[in-house]
Design an enzyme around this catalytic site. Sequence first.
Site, PDB file in Angstrom:
ATOM      1  N   GLU A 192      -2.274  -9.163   4.032  1.00  0.00           N
ATOM      2  CA  GLU A 192      -2.771  -9.662   5.182  1.00  0.00           C
ATOM      3  C   GLU A 192      -4.395  -9.712   5.678  1.00  0.00           C
ATOM      4  OE1 GLU A 192      -4.124  -6.104   5.825  1.00  0.00           O
ATOM      5  OE2 GLU A 192      -2.273  -6.907   4.601  1.00  0.00           O
ATOM      6  N   HIS A 201      -4.047  -5.103   0.448  1.00  0.00           N
ATOM      7  CA  HIS A 201      -2.925  -5.742   1.300  1.00  0.00           C
ATOM      8  C   HIS A 201      -3.067  -7.116   1.757  1.00  0.00           C
ATOM      9  CE1 HIS A 201      -3.912  -1.152   3.876  1.00  0.00           C
ATOM     10  NE2 HIS A 201      -4.176  -1.687   3.144  1.00  0.00           N
ATOM     11  N   CYS A 253       0.628  -1.162  -0.080  1.00  0.00           N
ATOM     12  CA  CYS A 253      -0.002   0.091   0.152  1.00  0.00           C
ATOM     13  C   CYS A 253       0.681   1.231   0.140  1.00  0.00           C
ATOM     14  CB  CYS A 253      -0.771   0.433   1.338  1.00  0.00           C
ATOM     15  SG  CYS A 253      -3.043   0.923   1.134  1.00  0.00           S
TER      16      CYS A 253
END
Length: 434
Positions: A379, A377, A284
């Site tokens: 995660e 992202h 990001c």
Amino acid sequence: MPIVESKTVTTNTAVSAPASAPVSAPAALVLEDGRIFRGRSYGATGTALGEAVFATGMTGYQETITDPSYARQLVVQTAPHIGNTGVNNDDAESRRIWVAGYIVRDAARRPSNWRSERSLDEELVAQGIVGIQGVDTRAITRHLREHKTMRAGIFSGEAAQATDKELVDAVLASAPMEGARLAEEVSVDQAYVVEPKDHGWDGDPRFSIAAVDLGIKAMTPVRFAERGVRVHVLPATATLEDVKAVNPDGFFMSNGPGDPATADAQVKLLRSVLDEKLPYFGICFGNQILGRALGFGTYKLRYGHRGINQPVMDRRTGKVEITSQNHGFAVDAPLDGATQAPEARYGRVEVSHVSLNDDVVEGLACLDIPAFSVQYHPEAAAGPHDAAYLFDRFIELMEGTRDGRTANLSKDPVDSAHSAGAEHKNDNKTEDKK
């Protein structure tokens, strides 16, 4: 009538818990172009100013509001029913709520979930977050998509009694997102360590990395720790000396809020790290910083990517990932094949991932130094796990660097003919893109 300042004003700092907001208080969402949506208060009453953006996730609202990347933004949830599962102490992605204000259509009257510890409304009140409910979030989203994200304000209670002109003037007096330097505001003040043994890893750590917190989400160091990587989380103000002090095998820069054009200190740090040939992975904001470090520019998207259902193609494998994203800026880099980085000492670079919605750059891969990044992202809390392999890719990169093998993990793009605008109009790029 002048705007009445209430006791609760949303800022980027922690506030004391105000009294519970009356459900019947009138409220208004005011956009900088003069469009006004009227509803009822939700959470704390008062005034909240920021950039109005929309998030398309059907779930994960607690993770959304606690994502530091949303600092100074008023988040419109496109899913109509919000708050039905309440909130708990486990799902927060950071130490507090970071959204400047919250906009929902149909707020749950009461939560119903075995993990719920309190209602979303109660949490918003406790943290001083001004919100609005009962507005047409679909109409708001369409307006922002057609006219771009813009400054806005939520006014409830006494603050909502001002005239329309006074409300719009208050919004126009607020700071824009362009030029906003926010990473230092959301980052930690002191370094800390996330140990693999605390997250299910049996044995000694495989690697150790230095991770700069620019607005890091809690699940990111956990995903590393689950794979046996010890994570030294450093403040946004970290220097090269701070990085070297933890003797890392790799370097990571996280997601975060604000305009990447303001991140000169972080760009300087990353260039120093790249010069040291230390393996790098960024997500990001960390992707945008890598782009700047390589010499590319960044620009503001018209309405950005925010949600957990964004399609991205890995151009080196041909696989499509459904990804979790939250960004309003992008890297301006050539999409077709490898190119020489404007900062020539870093060699060749290619766009490794691209958005299938609008051809925005979603990843960079360096071919002559050990560095890569993605705009989304991996995660994914909340969200799909299609991109979890990226953590393993970084481990491979550190292994190859440690063992003296080539650091180039790139493959020839399988869709090199795919160019921006070749198949559809890209309406997410600003008209004044430089």
